[in-house]
Each structure stands twice: as C-alpha cells, then as structure tokens.
Design an enzyme around this catalytic site. Structure first.
Site, short mmCIF file in Angstrom:
data_model
loop_
_atom_site.label_atom_id
_atom_site.label_comp_id
_atom_site.label_asym_id
_atom_site.label_seq_id
_atom_site.Cartn_x
_atom_site.Cartn_y
_atom_site.Cartn_z
N ILE A 1 -69.38 -4.58 21.26
CA ILE A 1 -70.38 -5.59 20.90
C ILE A 1 -71.06 -6.15 22.15
CG2 ILE A 1 -70.79 -7.78 19.66
CD1 ILE A 1 -69.75 -5.56 17.82
N LYS B 1 -65.92 -22.98 14.48
CA LYS B 1 -67.01 -23.34 15.41
C LYS B 1 -68.28 -22.58 15.06
CE LYS B 1 -67.25 -21.08 19.45
NZ LYS B 1 -68.49 -20.44 19.94
N ASN B 2 -68.16 -21.24 14.92
CA ASN B 2 -69.37 -20.44 14.75
C ASN B 2 -70.01 -20.62 13.38
OD1 ASN B 2 -69.19 -19.64 17.36
ND2 ASN B 2 -68.33 -17.61 16.93
N ARG C 1 -65.11 -25.78 24.66
CA ARG C 1 -66.25 -25.43 23.81
C ARG C 1 -65.77 -24.89 22.48
NH1 ARG C 1 -70.14 -21.33 26.33
NH2 ARG C 1 -70.93 -21.69 24.24
N ARG D 1 -75.89 -20.69 23.64
CA ARG D 1 -76.77 -19.71 23.01
C ARG D 1 -77.07 -20.05 21.54
NH1 ARG D 1 -78.96 -14.56 23.15
NH2 ARG D 1 -78.95 -13.63 21.10
N ASP E 1 -64.39 -11.40 19.41
CA ASP E 1 -63.90 -12.71 19.86
C ASP E 1 -62.37 -12.79 19.92
OD1 ASP E 1 -66.51 -13.50 20.07
OD2 ASP E 1 -66.54 -14.62 18.19
N PRO F 1 -80.13 -10.51 24.38
CA PRO F 1 -81.54 -10.82 24.16
C PRO F 1 -81.79 -11.42 22.76
CG PRO F 1 -81.19 -8.46 23.99
CD PRO F 1 -79.86 -9.06 24.34
N MET F 2 -83.06 -11.77 22.47
CA MET F 2 -83.43 -12.40 21.19
C MET F 2 -84.33 -11.47 20.35
SD MET F 2 -82.43 -15.59 20.60
CE MET F 2 -83.73 -16.34 19.62
N ASP F 3 -84.48 -10.19 20.79
CA ASP F 3 -85.48 -9.33 20.15
C ASP F 3 -85.25 -9.15 18.65
OD1 ASP F 3 -83.16 -8.05 20.91
OD2 ASP F 3 -84.10 -6.15 21.42
N CYS G 1 -75.96 -14.86 29.31
CA CYS G 1 -74.62 -15.45 29.26
C CYS G 1 -73.68 -14.44 29.89
CB CYS G 1 -74.26 -15.71 27.80
SG CYS G 1 -72.53 -16.04 27.56
N1 EPU Z 1 -78.30 -8.62 20.30
C1 EPU Z 1 -79.50 -8.08 20.73
N2 EPU Z 1 -80.65 -8.70 20.34
C2 EPU Z 1 -80.66 -9.81 19.54
C3 EPU Z 1 -79.43 -10.36 19.12
C4 EPU Z 1 -78.26 -9.74 19.53
O1 EPU Z 1 -79.53 -7.07 21.43
O2 EPU Z 1 -81.75 -10.31 19.23
C5 EPU Z 1 -77.03 -7.99 20.73
C6 EPU Z 1 -76.23 -8.92 21.64
O3 EPU Z 1 -76.67 -8.82 22.98
C7 EPU Z 1 -74.83 -8.41 21.45
C8 EPU Z 1 -74.81 -7.96 19.98
O4 EPU Z 1 -76.18 -7.79 19.62
O5 EPU Z 1 -74.58 -7.31 22.27
C9 EPU Z 1 -74.15 -8.94 19.02
O6 EPU Z 1 -74.80 -10.17 19.04
P1 EPU Z 1 -74.88 -11.15 17.78
O7 EPU Z 1 -76.30 -11.58 17.64
O8 EPU Z 1 -74.20 -10.54 16.61
O9 EPU Z 1 -74.01 -12.35 18.31
P2 EPU Z 1 -74.38 -13.89 18.39
O10 EPU Z 1 -74.97 -14.33 17.09
O11 EPU Z 1 -75.12 -14.17 19.63
C10 EPU Z 1 -72.06 -14.64 17.43
C11 EPU Z 1 -70.97 -15.58 17.88
C12 EPU Z 1 -70.24 -14.96 19.06
C13 EPU Z 1 -69.66 -13.62 18.63
C14 EPU Z 1 -70.79 -12.70 18.10
C15 EPU Z 1 -70.30 -11.38 17.57
C16 EPU Z 1 -71.89 -17.71 17.30
C17 EPU Z 1 -72.39 -19.04 17.73
N3 EPU Z 1 -71.55 -16.85 18.25
O12 EPU Z 1 -72.94 -14.52 18.55
O13 EPU Z 1 -69.18 -15.85 19.40
O14 EPU Z 1 -69.01 -12.99 19.70
O15 EPU Z 1 -71.51 -13.38 17.04
O16 EPU Z 1 -69.39 -11.56 16.55
O17 EPU Z 1 -71.76 -17.48 16.11
C18 EPU Z 1 -67.56 -16.87 20.75
O18 EPU Z 1 -67.35 -17.66 19.82
O19 EPU Z 1 -66.80 -16.79 21.76
C19 EPU Z 1 -68.74 -16.01 20.69
C20 EPU Z 1 -69.27 -15.43 21.75
#
Ligand code: EPU
Length: 421
Positions: free
Chosen positions: A330, A22-23, A400, A94, A308, A124-126, A118
């Site tokens: 995480i 999925k991811n 999902r 997201r 995950d 966040p997106m920073d 979520c």
């Molecule tokens: N974070 C920030 N700022 C940002 C981006 C992330 O503070 O701009 C923080 C997040 O809040 C979190 C941490 O960094 O605490 C990790 O976030 P990351 O960006 O690595 O995760 P993601 O890209 O949003 C993907 C997977 C998640 C999985 C995480 C970690 C996808 C679509 N989603 O999320 O999958 O848990 O990486 O491995 O690829 C799931 O499938 O159930 C799921 C939540």
C-alpha cells in the site's frame, strides 16, 4: 517531547478496552459540513488527530464541542464561515483533505491546501481529484492549494477509482450525497470505516447502497439533516493490543473487538500459533506455545491484511521461530520501524517493499526513535518482550492514534511509563 519507557518481561493478563476508530472518526467529522443541522458522534477516540480535525472544522465555521472527556463530539455547521482549509492546519494531518468533498457539495467551492508528503509514502491526491471531477467539479492546483469549483452544484456520475483509495472513496461518497442524480462509485474501498461513514450519512438522510462492496450507489438528495452516530471500533488499535500477549505470554481480552473487523489478521495470528476466541465482550487472545511461529504477510486493501498492522506484526515476528517474509503493497516507504527494531537485536533485511525477518530468541532494550504512528507502537510492543529497558523517543506520533497507551498496557501488567522531557 515525551518518551515512553518500557521494561520488558512482564506477563500480561486482563482486559483492554478498545476505543472508537480514529480513521472512521476523521471521516465522520467532516460530514458535519454537509448539513445545517447538528451531527453528534459517540464512542469517539481521544486523540490529537481528532483535535486537529476539530480545529480545521472550526476554521470553516463549524461549532464543535466535546463531552464526556472527549467521547462525545457534538458538531453543528449552521453556516459555513469559510471554504478554505489552510496549510497551517492541513499540513499536520493528511485526513484534513476529507473536507474537500463536503465543501464542494454544500458550497460548490473549496480551496484546500495539499497535505504534503508524509513519511510513509508520497500519497498524492490524484484519485480524489479525478473522482470529484467525474461529478462535475473543476479542480486546479495553485500555490500549493487545490482550488475546486462546481458551478451550479455537483452532478451524479460514474466514478471508477483507479485504486480503491480509502480517502478518495470517502470524499466522493460525501460529495455524492448532495449531488444531483445518481452516482456509481466503482472499485470503491471496502474498509469498515467506509461502511461506518455510509451508515452515518444514511442516518442524516442520504440514499446510499452497496457500502462494504466494490460498488456503491448514491442517489443525491437536496439536503441532509442532523443525526447521532456511534463510531465503529478501532480495528487497528484492536489488532495492536491483540498482538501484545504474543510478545509477553499471558492472556488479554480486547473489549469491543469483533472478528468481522479483522479476519485476515486473525488468520495470520492462527498460523503464528496465537489463539483468538470470541467472548461476549470482545476477543480473547493467548499464545499457544512458548514462542510465535514465522508467517508471511502481504498488506492489501480490506478485506486483506491491513498496512496499519504491518509494523506491529513485524515486531512480533522478530521473536518468532523461523523466517517470515513481509510485503508492503500500500505504501512505498513503510518499513521505517525496521532499523529501529534492528537496534533492539532484530534480524531484518529490507529490499524495497519486501522485508525478511528471522526470529531471534530475545530482543534487547535500546533507545529507539518513533518515526510514524504505527512504527511507534510497534517499538513499544517490541519493548514488552525485550530484556532490559526500551526508551521510545518522540512519541507525539503515538498520541495521534492511541489514547492512553501506557494506562491501557499498564492496567494489564506491563511495566511502562511516560516521561516528559
Ligand atoms: N493514493 C494515490 N492517489 C490518491 C490517493 C491515494 O496514489 O489520490 C495512494 C497512496 O499514496 C497510497 C495508497 O493509494 O499508496 C493508499 O492510500 P489511501 O488513499 O487508501 O489511504 P488514505 O485514505 O490516505 C487511510 C488511512 C491510513 C491507512 C490507509 C490504507 C485515514 C485517515 N488514514 O489513508 O491510516 O494506512 O487508508 O488503509 O483513514 C494510519 O492510521 O496510521 C494510517 C496511515
């Protein structure tokens, strides 16, 4: 809304086919926005999140068709019809934010709704924003939308991620493929889904080196062309089903499973008394004794133990011999399955990002609520081991991320059914 009913106690035996990730797929699909030519993905999973991404891409002008019951997704974005990712779609998922990098790269502008909070954390997106700004984008937040522009196009640069965010690495990697000059992404995420994305982009003509390590180098090109790419195996679906025999006894072979996708997890299974052997078709899993043993788990970015799989592992440790400690590093709020497992007789104490689980002899069936995707499946696994009937309510989260969970587990002997309200 559908519920899943599990009647515990049935031993599992047989093979479970593991779908494409999925991811990975959710990051690969937006890559269609980078090229005028068609991009086809094979081994795609059939999930509601994929439908949401399809809807989003169509709203931006992509033509998307699915074949072979959804296993093949053919996409073509000859012209971008819009550069605005609307709140109505983005709020559902997201991963919608993964259109930001490709839109900026191709159209030099994008307006993307913030995904919103979520349940598992603030998210966040920073880091995404800082990374794209390092390539010359100007990004402003207005009315809940990120307004991004790159006048004259993106320019290669040095991007040092504060944290190895999976999504930020994917966004900036896609953006850098069409930027002018060289981009160096430092502290990049190393997840197999990043490697898969880089392979697909390379098949489209991108010049990328170093994926799977912490430093990725991208040499921008003028245009990307069409490609066909096979989506990597879903390591989280794999790990989920690998745990199943530890709840029930028996032996399960997960077809398509590979050790390199899931090394840190397999190490913990071994410590818990669960045997994993490589076969020609995948990975075979069997519990060594009568009961698993307690192990301590800390979630970390790849190659560490995946967040995950934390909920599913916690469910398994509820029936293990001894006391286990889990630390979630995480996401700040990813123990929502704990109170539901407690309803089934588990002994769990949660303090912030730490949980202590003391194994009990037997879990008991109960009515439980699925709060997020991985929590949902952890409750189904717990139900496989529990005495009596477990009813997992609100399973839309499950759909999902897991295709046909009741068919896959039912085929190896689980007593499981879906009921529609
Ligand atoms: N974070 C920030 N700022 C940002 C981006 C992330 O503070 O701009 C923080 C997040 O809040 C979190 C941490 O960094 O605490 C990790 O976030 P990351 O960006 O690595 O995760 P993601 O890209 O949003 C993907 C997977 C998640 C999985 C995480 C970690 C996808 C679509 N989603 O999320 O999958 O848990 O990486 O491995 O690829 C799931 O499938 O159930 C799921 C939540």
């Amino acid at each position: 809304m559908d519920s899943i009913i599990v009647r515990g106690g049935a031993e599992l035996r047989g093979q479970i086919p593991i779908a494409g990730a999925k991811n990975a797929c959710l990051a690969l699909m937006p890559a269609t926005l980078l090229s005028e030519e068609p991009l086809t993905l094979t081994n795609a999973p059939r999930l509601s999140d994929i439908c949401t991404m399809t809807q989003l891409l169509e709203s931006l002008g992509a033509e998307v068709s699915s074949m072979q019951g959804g296993k093949v997704i053919a996409m073509s974005t000859h012209d971008l019809g819009s550069t605005r990712a609307d709140y109505e779609i983005v709020r559902k998922m997201r991963a919608s934010n993964l259109v930001l990098g490709p839109l900026l790269a191709r159209a030099h502008e994008a307006v993307v709704s913030l995904p919103g909070g979520c349940a598992i954390g603030a998210r966040p997106m920073d880091i995404h924003i800082e990374a794209l700004e390092a390539l010359g984008a100007q990004i402003e937040l207005k009315d809940g939308y990120l307004h991004a522009v790159a006048r004259g196009g993106l320019k290669g640069g040095r991007v040092k991620l504060r944290f190895a965010s999976v999504g930020a690495t994917e966004n900036v990697l896609m953006a850098a493929t069409l930027a002018k000059g060289t981009t160096l992404i430092e502290n990049a995420a190393r997840e197999p889904e990043i490697v898969d994305l880089a392979r697909c982009l390379r098949a489209m003509g991108a010049q990328i080196e170093g994926e799977g390590s912490s430093t990725i180098e991208v040499q921008g090109v003028d245009r990307l062309h069409g490609a066909t790419h096979q989506v990597v195996t879903d390591r989280i679906e794999l790990g989920t089903y690998m745990l199943a025999p530890a709840f029930t006894g028996g032996e399960v072979e997960c077809l398509g499973g590979k050790l390199e996708l899931i090394g840190a997890f397999v190490e913990k299974l071994d410590m818990a008394g669960i045997d994993v052997t490589e076969t020609e078709a995948g990975l075979k899993v069997k519990l060594r004794g009568d009961r698993p043993r307690a192990v301590d788990v800390i979630t970390e970015p790849f190659p560490g133990f995946p967040t995950d799989l934390q909920a599913q592992m916690m469910a398994m440790l509820c029936t293990a011999q001894g006391t286990s400690r889990l630390e979630e590093k995480i996401f700040e709020n990813r123990f929502m399955h704990a109170p539901e497992l407690v309803r089934m007789g588990a002994r769990i104490e949660v303090h912030g990002g730490h949980a202590t689980v003391t194994g009990v002899d037997k879990l008991k069936g109960a009515q439980v609520m699925a709060t997020d995707l991985r929590a949902s499946v952890s409750l189904i696994l717990a139900g496989l081991a529990a005495e009596g009937e477990t009813v997992v309510n609100r399973v839309y989260h499950l759909d999902r991320g897991y295709e046909h969970v009741e068919d896959k587990l039912g085929a190896v002997g689980a007593r499981i059914e879906r009921v529609s309200a």
